[in-house]
Write a protein that holds these residues in place. Structure first.
Motif, PDB file in Angstrom:
ATOM      1  N   ILE A 134       0.827  -1.211   0.000  1.00 14.67           N
ATOM      2  CA  ILE A 134       0.000   0.000   0.000  1.00 14.67           C
ATOM      3  C   ILE A 134       0.860   1.259   0.000  1.00 14.67           C
ATOM      4  O   ILE A 134       0.665   2.175  -0.804  1.00 14.67           O
ATOM      5  CB  ILE A 134      -0.940   0.023   1.221  1.00 14.67           C
ATOM      6  N   PHE A 135       1.831   1.303   0.904  1.00 14.29           N
ATOM      7  CA  PHE A 135       2.578   2.538   1.135  1.00 14.29           C
ATOM      8  C   PHE A 135       3.893   2.604   0.369  1.00 14.29           C
ATOM      9  O   PHE A 135       4.530   3.662   0.338  1.00 14.29           O
ATOM     10  CB  PHE A 135       2.816   2.718   2.640  1.00 14.29           C
ATOM     11  N   ALA A 137       2.139   2.413   9.860  1.00 16.24           N
ATOM     12  CA  ALA A 137       0.767   1.953   9.666  1.00 16.24           C
ATOM     13  C   ALA A 137       0.477   0.721  10.515  1.00 16.24           C
ATOM     14  O   ALA A 137      -0.649   0.530  10.972  1.00 16.24           O
ATOM     15  CB  ALA A 137       0.519   1.652   8.192  1.00 16.24           C
ATOM     16  N   GLU A 170      -3.795   1.073   8.911  1.00 15.04           N
ATOM     17  CA  GLU A 170      -3.585   1.560   7.547  1.00 15.04           C
ATOM     18  C   GLU A 170      -4.523   2.687   7.168  1.00 15.04           C
ATOM     19  O   GLU A 170      -4.115   3.645   6.492  1.00 15.04           O
ATOM     20  CB  GLU A 170      -3.710   0.403   6.557  1.00 15.04           C
ATOM     21  N   SER A 171      -5.798   2.633   7.595  1.00 18.40           N
ATOM     22  CA  SER A 171      -6.757   3.693   7.241  1.00 18.40           C
ATOM     23  C   SER A 171      -6.351   5.021   7.868  1.00 18.40           C
ATOM     24  O   SER A 171      -6.400   6.076   7.223  1.00 18.40           O
ATOM     25  CB  SER A 171      -8.168   3.308   7.687  1.00 18.40           C
ATOM     26  N   TRP A 172      -5.951   4.957   9.126  1.00 19.92           N
ATOM     27  CA  TRP A 172      -5.494   6.174   9.815  1.00 19.92           C
ATOM     28  C   TRP A 172      -4.279   6.756   9.117  1.00 19.92           C
ATOM     29  O   TRP A 172      -4.188   7.965   8.902  1.00 19.92           O
ATOM     30  CB  TRP A 172      -5.168   5.817  11.265  1.00 19.92           C
ATOM     31  N   GLN A 173      -3.335   5.907   8.757  1.00 21.62           N
ATOM     32  CA  GLN A 173      -2.121   6.368   8.083  1.00 21.62           C
ATOM     33  C   GLN A 173      -2.459   7.011   6.736  1.00 21.62           C
ATOM     34  O   GLN A 173      -1.908   8.048   6.374  1.00 21.62           O
ATOM     35  CB  GLN A 173      -1.167   5.192   7.882  1.00 21.62           C
ATOM     36  N   GLN A 174      -3.357   6.403   6.001  1.00 20.39           N
ATOM     37  CA  GLN A 174      -3.750   6.948   4.698  1.00 20.39           C
ATOM     38  C   GLN A 174      -4.411   8.315   4.848  1.00 20.39           C
ATOM     39  O   GLN A 174      -4.155   9.223   4.049  1.00 20.39           O
ATOM     40  CB  GLN A 174      -4.693   5.973   3.989  1.00 20.39           C
ATOM     41  N   ARG A 175      -5.241   8.480   5.862  1.00 21.13           N
ATOM     42  CA  ARG A 175      -5.889   9.777   6.088  1.00 21.13           C
ATOM     43  C   ARG A 175      -4.875  10.861   6.407  1.00 21.13           C
ATOM     44  O   ARG A 175      -4.965  11.989   5.904  1.00 21.13           O
ATOM     45  CB  ARG A 175      -6.917   9.661   7.225  1.00 21.13           C
ATOM     46  N   GLN A 202      -1.679  10.923   5.604  1.00 21.62           N
ATOM     47  CA  GLN A 202      -0.875  11.235   4.423  1.00 21.62           C
ATOM     48  C   GLN A 202      -1.666  12.064   3.417  1.00 21.62           C
ATOM     49  O   GLN A 202      -1.121  12.975   2.789  1.00 21.62           O
ATOM     50  CB  GLN A 202      -0.352   9.949   3.790  1.00 21.62           C
ATOM     51  N   ALA A 203      -2.962  11.764   3.268  1.00 21.24           N
ATOM     52  CA  ALA A 203      -3.794  12.541   2.355  1.00 21.24           C
ATOM     53  C   ALA A 203      -3.936  13.982   2.832  1.00 21.24           C
ATOM     54  O   ALA A 203      -4.012  14.918   2.019  1.00 21.24           O
ATOM     55  CB  ALA A 203      -5.168  11.891   2.223  1.00 21.24           C
TER      56      ALA A 203
END
Length: 204
Positions: A80-81, A90, A95-100, A102-103
């Motif tokens: 993913i990353f 993550a 993973e969802s928290w990390q993606q948010r 980074q976005a």
């Protein structure tokens, strides 16, 4: 075992220190959020990677099986990353928290550029510190401070392929020490084993 398995699946060697950061290598470590075992897996993550987690069996407490699950999860996070450091972050936070995060910080290109909560922001540095201490322990600490090295007695594996309704009676019938069975197989939560193929450990 962790060293060898991570090597086999092409996960960097340093991720063995992630397990130390997560649990101190205590198999019965549990977090306030419900993460359990050496790799501190949440129930839903454990089930996603083929571990059984219910009232009878919790394979997060199975050292080998949980190591396999954690390895699969780390490989997924890397896919993913596209970066092992971000994958480790993550793993700590999700993973969802990390993606948010980074976005929300599109100009932060690496873990070290991101503004994160204190636990995840310090996480990689904790792993680095643990690695340094473990690799240099005999230079930093005296033998008295470290204590005796505990040697784990050798074990063997027995495969059971049928349900066992009463483990205590089964152990008595097969001249197996029940306390030993419980000590070496903490993933068995109750006094029985459901149907299926189960590998249990015993001392040699």
């Amino acid at each position: 075992y962790i060293d060898s398995y991570l090597h086999d699946i092409d996960v960097p060697d340093d991720f063995k220190y992630l397990a130390v950061a997560e649990s101190g290598l205590k198999n019965d470590a549990v977090s306030h959020a419900g993460a359990l075992g050496i790799w501190q897996l949440m129930p839903e993550t454990a089930r996603r990677y083929w571990l059984r987690v219910d009232n009878e069996i919790d394979e997060r407490l199975n050292f080998e099986r949980s190591t396999h699950a954690a390895g699969a999860y780390l490989l997924h996070l890397k896919s993913i990353f596209q970066n092992w450091t971000l994958a480790a972050a993550a793993y700590n936070r999700g993973e969802s928290w990390q993606q948010r995060h980074q976005a929300a910080q599109p100009h932060a290109n690496t873990y070290y550029d991101l503004v994160l909560n204190s636990e995840t922001g310090n996480y990689i540095y904790r792993i680095i510190a643990i690695k340094y201490l473990m690799q240099n322990r005999w230079k930093i600490f005296s033998p008295d401070m470290l204590g005796e090295v505990f040697e784990v007695p050798p074990t063997k594996t027995m495969t059971l392929q049928w349900p066992i309704t009463d483990l205590r009676s089964w152990c008595f019938a097969h001249e197996i020490d029940y306390q030993e069975l419980r000590e070496l197989n903490p993933w068995i939560l109750g006094y029985s084993l459901p149907g299926g193929a189960w590998e249990v450990k015993l001392f040699q």
